[in-house]
Motif scaffolding. Structure first.
Motif, PDB file in Angstrom:
ATOM      1  N   ILE A  89       0.837  -1.195   0.000  1.00 15.51           N
ATOM      2  CA  ILE A  89       0.000   0.000   0.000  1.00 15.51           C
ATOM      3  C   ILE A  89       0.871   1.244   0.000  1.00 15.51           C
ATOM      4  CG2 ILE A  89      -1.750   1.314   1.260  1.00 15.51           C
ATOM      5  CD1 ILE A  89      -2.834  -1.258   0.079  1.00 15.51           C
ATOM      6  N   ASP A  90       0.691   2.104  -0.989  1.00 13.41           N
ATOM      7  CA  ASP A  90       1.367   3.403  -1.052  1.00 13.41           C
ATOM      8  C   ASP A  90       0.300   4.490  -0.990  1.00 13.41           C
ATOM      9  OD1 ASP A  90       4.202   2.628  -1.502  1.00 13.41           O
ATOM     10  OD2 ASP A  90       3.386   1.747  -3.332  1.00 13.41           O
ATOM     11  N   LEU A  91       0.406   5.356   0.016  1.00  9.72           N
ATOM     12  CA  LEU A  91      -0.635   6.366   0.215  1.00  9.72           C
ATOM     13  C   LEU A  91      -0.070   7.548   0.984  1.00  9.72           C
ATOM     14  CD1 LEU A  91      -3.698   7.083  -0.028  1.00  9.72           C
ATOM     15  CD2 LEU A  91      -4.003   5.959   2.189  1.00  9.72           C
ATOM     16  N   GLU A  92      -0.433   8.746   0.558  1.00  8.40           N
ATOM     17  CA  GLU A  92      -0.080   9.977   1.257  1.00  8.40           C
ATOM     18  C   GLU A  92      -1.354  10.627   1.787  1.00  8.40           C
ATOM     19  OE1 GLU A  92       3.031  11.170   1.827  1.00  8.40           O
ATOM     20  OE2 GLU A  92       3.881   9.414   0.806  1.00  8.40           O
ATOM     21  N   ILE A  93      -1.361  10.958   3.073  1.00  8.55           N
ATOM     22  CA  ILE A  93      -2.504  11.620   3.700  1.00  8.55           C
ATOM     23  C   ILE A  93      -2.019  12.944   4.263  1.00  8.55           C
ATOM     24  CG2 ILE A  93      -4.241  11.493   5.525  1.00  8.55           C
ATOM     25  CD1 ILE A  93      -4.164   8.447   5.219  1.00  8.55           C
ATOM     26  N   GLY A  94      -2.598  14.036   3.779  1.00  7.60           N
ATOM     27  CA  GLY A  94      -2.145  15.357   4.163  1.00  7.60           C
ATOM     28  C   GLY A  94      -2.698  15.823   5.493  1.00  7.60           C
ATOM     29  N   ASP A  95      -2.093  16.873   6.016  1.00  5.99           N
ATOM     30  CA  ASP A  95      -2.529  17.465   7.278  1.00  5.99           C
ATOM     31  C   ASP A  95      -3.977  17.936   7.163  1.00  5.99           C
ATOM     32  OD1 ASP A  95      -2.285  18.505   9.896  1.00  5.99           O
ATOM     33  OD2 ASP A  95      -1.873  20.500   9.084  1.00  5.99           O
ATOM     34  N   ARG A  96      -4.787  17.555   8.148  1.00  7.51           N
ATOM     35  CA  ARG A  96      -6.193  17.965   8.288  1.00  7.51           C
ATOM     36  C   ARG A  96      -7.110  17.379   7.218  1.00  7.51           C
ATOM     37  NH1 ARG A  96      -6.313  24.089  10.823  1.00  7.51           N
ATOM     38  NH2 ARG A  96      -4.488  23.836  12.167  1.00  7.51           N
ATOM     39  N   GLU A  97      -6.642  16.412   6.487  1.00  7.99           N
ATOM     40  CA  GLU A  97      -7.502  15.762   5.511  1.00  7.99           C
ATOM     41  C   GLU A  97      -8.479  14.816   6.200  1.00  7.99           C
ATOM     42  OE1 GLU A  97      -5.942  15.240   1.035  1.00  7.99           O
ATOM     43  OE2 GLU A  97      -4.976  13.908   2.467  1.00  7.99           O
ATOM     44  N   PHE A  98      -9.645  14.664   5.604  1.00  6.02           N
ATOM     45  CA  PHE A  98     -10.602  13.651   6.018  1.00  6.02           C
ATOM     46  C   PHE A  98     -10.587  12.585   4.927  1.00  6.02           C
ATOM     47  CE2 PHE A  98     -14.458  13.139   8.846  1.00  6.02           C
ATOM     48  CZ  PHE A  98     -14.648  11.812   8.533  1.00  6.02           C
ATOM     49  N   VAL A  99      -9.979  11.446   5.234  1.00  6.89           N
ATOM     50  CA  VAL A  99      -9.795  10.369   4.262  1.00  6.89           C
ATOM     51  C   VAL A  99     -10.684   9.194   4.651  1.00  6.89           C
ATOM     52  CG1 VAL A  99      -8.146   8.761   3.243  1.00  6.89           C
ATOM     53  CG2 VAL A  99      -7.440  11.102   3.793  1.00  6.89           C
ATOM     54  N   VAL A 100     -11.395   8.661   3.682  1.00  7.61           N
ATOM     55  CA  VAL A 100     -12.279   7.527   3.925  1.00  7.61           C
ATOM     56  C   VAL A 100     -11.785   6.323   3.138  1.00  7.61           C
ATOM     57  CG1 VAL A 100     -14.635   6.635   3.738  1.00  7.61           C
ATOM     58  CG2 VAL A 100     -14.257   9.027   4.377  1.00  7.61           C
ATOM     59  N   PHE A 101     -11.606   5.194   3.832  1.00 10.40           N
ATOM     60  CA  PHE A 101     -11.299   3.923   3.191  1.00 10.40           C
ATOM     61  C   PHE A 101     -12.618   3.197   2.932  1.00 10.40           C
ATOM     62  CE2 PHE A 101      -7.018   3.442   5.690  1.00 10.40           C
ATOM     63  CZ  PHE A 101      -6.482   4.508   4.970  1.00 10.40           C
ATOM     64  N   VAL A 102     -12.866   2.835   1.685  1.00  7.98           N
ATOM     65  CA  VAL A 102     -14.067   2.071   1.362  1.00  7.98           C
ATOM     66  C   VAL A 102     -13.669   0.823   0.582  1.00  7.98           C
ATOM     67  CG1 VAL A 102     -15.613   4.067   1.336  1.00  7.98           C
ATOM     68  CG2 VAL A 102     -14.492   3.349  -0.779  1.00  7.98           C
ATOM     69  N   GLY A 103     -14.555  -0.145   0.605  1.00  8.24           N
ATOM     70  CA  GLY A 103     -14.312  -1.382  -0.116  1.00  8.24           C
ATOM     71  C   GLY A 103     -15.164  -2.482   0.467  1.00  8.24           C
ATOM     72  N   PRO A 104     -15.267  -3.604  -0.228  1.00  9.86           N
ATOM     73  CA  PRO A 104     -16.084  -4.710   0.273  1.00  9.86           C
ATOM     74  C   PRO A 104     -15.466  -5.357   1.497  1.00  9.86           C
ATOM     75  CG  PRO A 104     -14.849  -5.379  -1.670  1.00  9.86           C
ATOM     76  CD  PRO A 104     -14.625  -3.911  -1.515  1.00  9.86           C
ATOM     77  N   SER A 105     -16.255  -6.144   2.202  1.00 14.97           N
ATOM     78  CA  SER A 105     -15.747  -6.866   3.372  1.00 14.97           C
ATOM     79  C   SER A 105     -14.556  -7.737   2.964  1.00 14.97           C
ATOM     80  CB  SER A 105     -16.845  -7.752   3.964  1.00 14.97           C
ATOM     81  OG  SER A 105     -17.910  -6.961   4.436  1.00 14.97           O
TER      82      SER A 105
END
Length: 354
Positions: free
Chosen positions: A22-38
């Motif tokens: 997994i490669d991912l950048e999450i910035g300061d004060r971001e609201f990030v949602v992970f979605v996907g099937p079970s």
């Protein structure tokens, strides 16, 4: 300030790989949602960020510092679990106060934070009750409140609204959005609910089988899905995919009619993605359009959807007026707004540009 970097993150349970780089950048004060099937790995990834499970390979950086071996209590991260994880011997007030006291806050500060969180989550009448005296929804609100009073730099929420009724889910969702604006922290939220993802997120991460399929804003994912998985996962009713054959400037289904399209990818066969808003119906089988038969009509008050079975067996929803009624088995012709259609490879499902 809280910036997160996930670099080549892998998770392995014995011989089973759950996350595959997994490669991912999450910035300061971001609201990030992970979605996907079970089973796609979204909750597992959240637990790795929290430090509750070890990372098999890769690096997790928080504000540029490697956190792989830092214990959860020293990461400045608070997590709300789907399973509540409350202390059964403590009342609601003590459950919410516990974490704040560990931070060294004095009594007035603890009381002020609990008062704010309990008002937000409608917990004032329950502060002296034990968890066993609460409903499932009330226990989940306490779990959210316990994390709120800590005011962490990074806030992790693992399907926190799944045990709430529909009306309260909507209210708490709005309060979570307001909380994010007020405290300005970085939030990572796991859900399978598209409404939560589309309404809360600055950025959505769509996961499938331990991999990231696409990262983008709600609008980007809805309007330009990267592949057929994202196309059919985002949106309700879901996008319909129809395998069609190109004949000059037309796309058709064998023995099922065809539609004219001005700009097409240069391939003989492709999958065409169509959302309900891009579909219109007319009664009877005409010469221009796809022929079909009505399966049923779904009336939703302010919206109505007619589900049509095409010649190849595909069932396609079309948005219609709430008073535009179609009886089952009515023959219809389906027209498609070509400018709103999406094109995907019939082989691997990737997005194609005209």
């Amino acid at each position: 300030m809280a910036q997160l970097s996930l670099r080549g993150i892998k998770k392995r349970f014995k011989t089973t790989d759950v996350l595959h780089g997994i490669d991912l950048e999450i910035g300061d004060r971001e609201f990030v949602v992970f979605v996907g099937p079970s089973g796609c790995g979204k909750s597992t990834l959240l637990r790795l960020i929290a430090g509750l499970d070890p990372i098999s390979d890769g690096e997790f950086l928080l504000n540029g510092q490697r956190m792989n071996d830092v214990p959860p209590s020293r990461r400045g991260i608070a997590m709300v679990f789907q399973s509540y994880a409350l202390y059964p011997h403590m009342d609601v007030y003590e459950n919410m106060a516990f974490g704040a006291r560990l931070m060294g806050l004095d009594k007035p500060a603890v009381e002020a934070r609990i008062a704010e969180a309990s008002r937000m989550l409608r917990l004032e009448p329950y502060l002296k009750r034990k968890p066993r005296e609460l409903s499932g929804g009330q226990r989940q609100r306490v779990a959210i409140g316990r994390a709120l009073v800590r005011k962490p730099e990074v806030f992790l929420l693992d399907e926190p609204l799944s045990n709430l009724d529909a009306a309260l889910r909507s209210d708490v969702r709005l309060e979570i959005a307001k909380l994010h604006r007020d405290i300005g922290g970085t939030m990572i939220y796991v859900t399978h609910d598209q409404v939560e993802a589309m309404t809360l997120a600055d950025k959505i991460v769509v996961m499938n089988l331990g991999r990231i399929e696409q990262v983008g804003s709600p609008r980007e994912l809805y309007e330009t899905p990267a592949n057929t998985f994202v196309a059919t996962f985002i949106g309700s009713p879901r996008m319909t995919l129809v395998e069609m054959t190109r004949d000059g400037g037309r796309l058709g289904i064998a023995n099922g009619g065809s539609v004219a399209v001005s700009a097409l990818p240069d391939v003989a066969k492709l999958k065409v993605g169509v959302r309900p808003d891009a579909v219109s119906l007319s009664r009877g089988h005409g010469d221009d359009g796809l022929i079909g038969e009505v399966v049923y009509t779904e009336y939703l008050g302010d919206n109505a959807f007619v589900y049509v079975r095409l010649a190849d067996g595909t069932v396609m929803p079309a948005r219609v007026g709430v008073n535009d009624l179609y009886a089952p088995e009515t023959p219809v012709t389906v027209s498609i707004n070509a400018s709103a259609a999406h094109f995907f490879s019939a082989e691997d499902g990737r997005r194609l540009e005209a």
